[in-house]
Scaffold this motif. Sequence first.
Motif, PDB file in Angstrom:
ATOM      1  N   GLY A  31       0.811  -1.038  -0.027  1.00 10.44           N
ATOM      2  CA  GLY A  31      -0.004   0.010  -0.011  1.00 10.44           C
ATOM      3  C   GLY A  31       0.901   1.120   0.057  1.00 10.44           C
ATOM      4  N   ASP A  32       2.095   1.298  -0.630  1.00 11.07           N
ATOM      5  CA  ASP A  32       2.985   2.146  -0.473  1.00 11.07           C
ATOM      6  C   ASP A  32       3.162   3.143  -1.961  1.00 11.07           C
ATOM      7  OD1 ASP A  32       4.463   0.544  -1.834  1.00 11.07           O
ATOM      8  OD2 ASP A  32       6.359   0.365  -0.624  1.00 11.07           O
ATOM      9  N   GLY A  33       2.259   2.451  -2.858  1.00 12.69           N
ATOM     10  CA  GLY A  33       2.128   3.120  -4.193  1.00 12.69           C
ATOM     11  C   GLY A  33       3.316   2.605  -5.033  1.00 12.69           C
ATOM     12  N   GLU A  34       4.331   1.732  -4.615  1.00 11.72           N
ATOM     13  CA  GLU A  34       5.296   1.071  -5.224  1.00 11.72           C
ATOM     14  C   GLU A  34       5.378  -0.299  -5.249  1.00 11.72           C
ATOM     15  OE1 GLU A  34       9.075   2.761  -3.523  1.00 11.72           O
ATOM     16  OE2 GLU A  34       8.474   4.683  -3.368  1.00 11.72           O
ATOM     17  N   ASP A  35       4.690  -0.742  -4.238  1.00  7.51           N
ATOM     18  CA  ASP A  35       4.666  -2.249  -4.401  1.00  7.51           C
ATOM     19  C   ASP A  35       3.814  -2.648  -5.453  1.00  7.51           C
ATOM     20  OD1 ASP A  35       4.955  -5.046  -3.770  1.00  7.51           O
ATOM     21  OD2 ASP A  35       3.280  -4.983  -1.894  1.00  7.51           O
ATOM     22  N   PRO A  36       4.408  -3.655  -6.330  1.00  8.07           N
ATOM     23  CA  PRO A  36       3.527  -3.975  -7.655  1.00  8.07           C
ATOM     24  C   PRO A  36       2.169  -4.424  -7.383  1.00  8.07           C
ATOM     25  CG  PRO A  36       5.671  -5.189  -7.634  1.00  8.07           C
ATOM     26  CD  PRO A  36       5.614  -4.305  -6.324  1.00  8.07           C
ATOM     27  N   TRP A  37       1.331  -4.737  -8.590  1.00  9.52           N
ATOM     28  CA  TRP A  37       0.160  -5.427  -8.408  1.00  9.52           C
ATOM     29  C   TRP A  37       0.338  -6.290  -9.616  1.00  9.52           C
ATOM     30  CZ3 TRP A  37      -3.836  -5.087  -4.756  1.00  9.52           C
ATOM     31  CH2 TRP A  37      -3.974  -3.957  -3.909  1.00  9.52           C
ATOM     32  N   PRO A  38       0.676  -7.425  -9.561  1.00  6.42           N
ATOM     33  CA  PRO A  38       0.885  -8.247 -10.609  1.00  6.42           C
ATOM     34  C   PRO A  38      -0.510  -8.680 -11.472  1.00  6.42           C
ATOM     35  CG  PRO A  38       1.609  -9.147  -8.663  1.00  6.42           C
ATOM     36  CD  PRO A  38       0.960  -8.086  -8.241  1.00  6.42           C
ATOM     37  N   ALA A  39      -0.233  -8.785 -12.569  1.00  5.03           N
ATOM     38  CA  ALA A  39      -1.488  -9.005 -13.539  1.00  5.03           C
ATOM     39  C   ALA A  39      -2.629 -10.013 -12.993  1.00  5.03           C
ATOM     40  CB  ALA A  39      -1.141  -9.314 -14.910  1.00  5.03           C
ATOM     41  N   ALA A  40      -2.058 -11.057 -12.538  1.00  5.12           N
ATOM     42  CA  ALA A  40      -2.864 -12.185 -11.919  1.00  5.12           C
ATOM     43  C   ALA A  40      -3.748 -11.843 -10.854  1.00  5.12           C
ATOM     44  CB  ALA A  40      -2.041 -13.345 -11.549  1.00  5.12           C
ATOM     45  N   GLN A  41      -2.991 -10.742  -9.992  1.00  5.72           N
ATOM     46  CA  GLN A  41      -3.768 -10.506  -8.732  1.00  5.72           C
ATOM     47  C   GLN A  41      -4.892  -9.373  -9.111  1.00  5.72           C
ATOM     48  OE1 GLN A  41      -1.565  -8.017  -5.679  1.00  5.72           O
ATOM     49  NE2 GLN A  41      -2.775  -8.634  -4.105  1.00  5.72           N
ATOM     50  N   LEU A  42      -4.680  -8.547 -10.148  1.00  6.64           N
ATOM     51  CA  LEU A  42      -5.605  -7.570 -10.666  1.00  6.64           C
ATOM     52  C   LEU A  42      -6.963  -8.134 -11.209  1.00  6.64           C
ATOM     53  CD1 LEU A  42      -3.492  -4.465 -11.872  1.00  6.64           C
ATOM     54  CD2 LEU A  42      -5.046  -4.694  -9.816  1.00  6.64           C
ATOM     55  N   GLU A  43      -6.553  -9.166 -11.820  1.00  5.52           N
ATOM     56  CA  GLU A  43      -7.508  -9.972 -12.792  1.00  5.52           C
ATOM     57  C   GLU A  43      -8.206 -10.730 -11.757  1.00  5.52           C
ATOM     58  OE1 GLU A  43      -8.125 -13.595 -15.763  1.00  5.52           O
ATOM     59  OE2 GLU A  43      -6.543 -12.611 -15.958  1.00  5.52           O
ATOM     60  N   ALA A  44      -7.680 -10.997 -10.553  1.00  5.54           N
ATOM     61  CA  ALA A  44      -8.453 -11.890  -9.209  1.00  5.54           C
ATOM     62  C   ALA A  44      -9.567 -10.777  -8.785  1.00  5.54           C
ATOM     63  CB  ALA A  44      -7.454 -12.639  -8.563  1.00  5.54           C
ATOM     64  N   VAL A  45      -9.154  -9.692  -8.416  1.00  6.50           N
ATOM     65  CA  VAL A  45      -9.823  -8.740  -8.032  1.00  6.50           C
ATOM     66  C   VAL A  45     -11.059  -8.410  -8.952  1.00  6.50           C
ATOM     67  CG1 VAL A  45      -9.942  -6.445  -7.170  1.00  6.50           C
ATOM     68  CG2 VAL A  45      -7.953  -7.500  -6.841  1.00  6.50           C
ATOM     69  N   GLU A  46     -10.962  -8.369 -10.237  1.00  4.34           N
ATOM     70  CA  GLU A  46     -11.797  -7.988 -10.949  1.00  4.34           C
ATOM     71  C   GLU A  46     -12.983  -9.142 -11.114  1.00  4.34           C
ATOM     72  OE1 GLU A  46     -12.017  -8.930 -15.854  1.00  4.34           O
ATOM     73  OE2 GLU A  46     -10.460  -7.746 -15.067  1.00  4.34           O
ATOM     74  N   ARG A  47     -12.439 -10.313 -11.061  1.00  2.00           N
ATOM     75  CA  ARG A  47     -13.316 -11.732 -11.170  1.00  2.00           C
ATOM     76  C   ARG A  47     -13.921 -11.680 -10.026  1.00  2.00           C
ATOM     77  NH1 ARG A  47     -12.157 -15.773 -15.231  1.00  2.00           N
ATOM     78  NH2 ARG A  47     -10.645 -15.035 -16.571  1.00  2.00           N
ATOM     79  N   ALA A  48     -13.398 -11.748  -8.734  1.00  2.07           N
ATOM     80  CA  ALA A  48     -13.876 -11.725  -7.507  1.00  2.07           C
ATOM     81  C   ALA A  48     -15.239 -10.786  -7.330  1.00  2.07           C
ATOM     82  CB  ALA A  48     -12.876 -11.625  -6.219  1.00  2.07           C
ATOM     83  N   ALA A  49     -14.867  -9.508  -7.544  1.00  2.00           N
ATOM     84  CA  ALA A  49     -15.930  -8.556  -7.363  1.00  2.00           C
ATOM     85  C   ALA A  49     -17.207  -8.754  -8.631  1.00  2.00           C
ATOM     86  CB  ALA A  49     -15.343  -7.093  -7.621  1.00  2.00           C
ATOM     87  N   ALA A  50     -16.649  -9.251  -9.450  1.00  2.00           N
ATOM     88  CA  ALA A  50     -17.819  -9.694 -10.518  1.00  2.00           C
ATOM     89  C   ALA A  50     -18.576 -10.658 -10.281  1.00  2.00           C
ATOM     90  CB  ALA A  50     -16.849  -9.861 -11.810  1.00  2.00           C
ATOM     91  N   ALA A  51     -18.103 -11.565  -9.629  1.00  2.00           N
ATOM     92  CA  ALA A  51     -18.660 -12.738  -9.213  1.00  2.00           C
ATOM     93  C   ALA A  51     -19.708 -12.525  -8.176  1.00  2.00           C
ATOM     94  CB  ALA A  51     -17.815 -13.759  -8.686  1.00  2.00           C
ATOM     95  N   VAL A  52     -19.498 -11.518  -7.267  1.00  2.00           N
ATOM     96  CA  VAL A  52     -20.474 -11.198  -6.277  1.00  2.00           C
ATOM     97  C   VAL A  52     -21.341 -10.299  -6.866  1.00  2.00           C
ATOM     98  CG1 VAL A  52     -20.882  -9.758  -4.166  1.00  2.00           C
ATOM     99  CG2 VAL A  52     -18.853 -11.151  -4.484  1.00  2.00           C
ATOM    100  N   CYS A  53     -21.149  -9.499  -7.738  1.00  2.00           N
ATOM    101  CA  CYS A  53     -22.210  -8.671  -8.747  1.00  2.00           C
ATOM    102  C   CYS A  53     -22.959  -9.409  -9.282  1.00  2.00           C
ATOM    103  CB  CYS A  53     -21.359  -7.676  -9.282  1.00  2.00           C
ATOM    104  SG  CYS A  53     -20.372  -6.357  -8.551  1.00  2.00           S
ATOM    105  N   ARG A  54     -22.433 -10.443  -9.997  1.00  2.00           N
ATOM    106  CA  ARG A  54     -23.165 -11.118 -10.933  1.00  2.00           C
ATOM    107  C   ARG A  54     -24.232 -11.917 -10.012  1.00  2.00           C
ATOM    108  NH1 ARG A  54     -21.474 -12.325 -15.700  1.00  2.00           N
ATOM    109  NH2 ARG A  54     -19.158 -12.069 -15.509  1.00  2.00           N
ATOM    110  N   HIS A  55     -23.866 -12.559  -8.989  1.00  2.00           N
ATOM    111  CA  HIS A  55     -24.979 -13.278  -8.105  1.00  2.00           C
ATOM    112  C   HIS A  55     -26.027 -12.255  -7.790  1.00  2.00           C
ATOM    113  CE1 HIS A  55     -26.325 -16.202  -5.105  1.00  2.00           C
ATOM    114  NE2 HIS A  55     -26.759 -14.865  -4.495  1.00  2.00           N
ATOM    115  N   HIS A  56     -25.842 -10.889  -7.386  1.00  2.00           N
ATOM    116  CA  HIS A  56     -26.909 -10.210  -6.834  1.00  2.00           C
ATOM    117  C   HIS A  56     -27.595  -9.431  -7.858  1.00  2.00           C
ATOM    118  CE1 HIS A  56     -26.552 -11.061  -2.583  1.00  2.00           C
ATOM    119  NE2 HIS A  56     -25.027 -10.953  -2.802  1.00  2.00           N
ATOM    120  N   GLY A  57     -27.158  -9.540  -9.229  1.00  2.00           N
ATOM    121  CA  GLY A  57     -27.456  -8.524 -10.516  1.00  2.00           C
ATOM    122  C   GLY A  57     -27.163  -7.113 -10.188  1.00  2.00           C
ATOM    123  N   TRP A  58     -25.931  -6.759  -9.634  1.00  2.00           N
ATOM    124  CA  TRP A  58     -25.415  -5.602  -9.523  1.00  2.00           C
ATOM    125  C   TRP A  58     -24.639  -5.314 -10.544  1.00  2.00           C
ATOM    126  CZ3 TRP A  58     -23.381  -6.728  -3.925  1.00  2.00           C
ATOM    127  CH2 TRP A  58     -24.218  -6.814  -2.979  1.00  2.00           C
TER     128      TRP A  58
END
Length: 196
Positions: free
Chosen positions: A134-161
């Motif tokens: 969380g220092d603005g320098e620690d990298p966010w690997p592509a696999a992690q960002l994709e997982a954030v995207e997929r996890a949030a989308a999974a919850v939204c998809r279930h609820h219709g959000w």
Amino acid sequence: MASPMSASSFLKALKAEGLTVVQVGDWRDHNRNHKGPWGPVHGVMIHHTVTKGSARTVEICRKGYDGLPGPLCHAVITKDGKVHLVGYGRANHAGLGDDDVLRAVIAEKALPRDNEANTDGNRHFYGFECENLGDGEDPWPAAQLEAVERAAAAVCRHHGWNERSVIGHLEWQPGKVDPRGFTMASMRARIRDRLK
């Protein structure tokens, strides 16, 4: 207004979105429900952990620490893109935040600036903690960002959000900066595209 999905439905939704899910201990029954209700749920909140090392990060998010007992989220997204389920039910992740922001999330409208902390977010949001210093320098690997995207989308998809139901901790509670290292606008765009 939505009732939280069951633990089994949460697991199924994450797997259906193509995520690698790790079940940690008694995650289905590990919660803070004795401190207040969980639900109705209205959205998903993204955090960074300010920790290093996946095993240590998962352990902290599951158990908590002095002054803040766990679970500190529902799932931890580590740098390798794995989603570790550490709790289910009320979790110590959102804290008090802005009721105007909550209203915007419910209406799926653009967020106002958070300028007060008067509403219990632990009751209303699913929480994903993401392994990052969380220092603005620690990298966010592509696999992690994709997982954030997929996890949030999974919850939204279930609820219709839609993607406007996903916010960062920094958009909820004044003084918070997480997640730092990518913008929530860019993440919401990714979630929007995935939900199409």
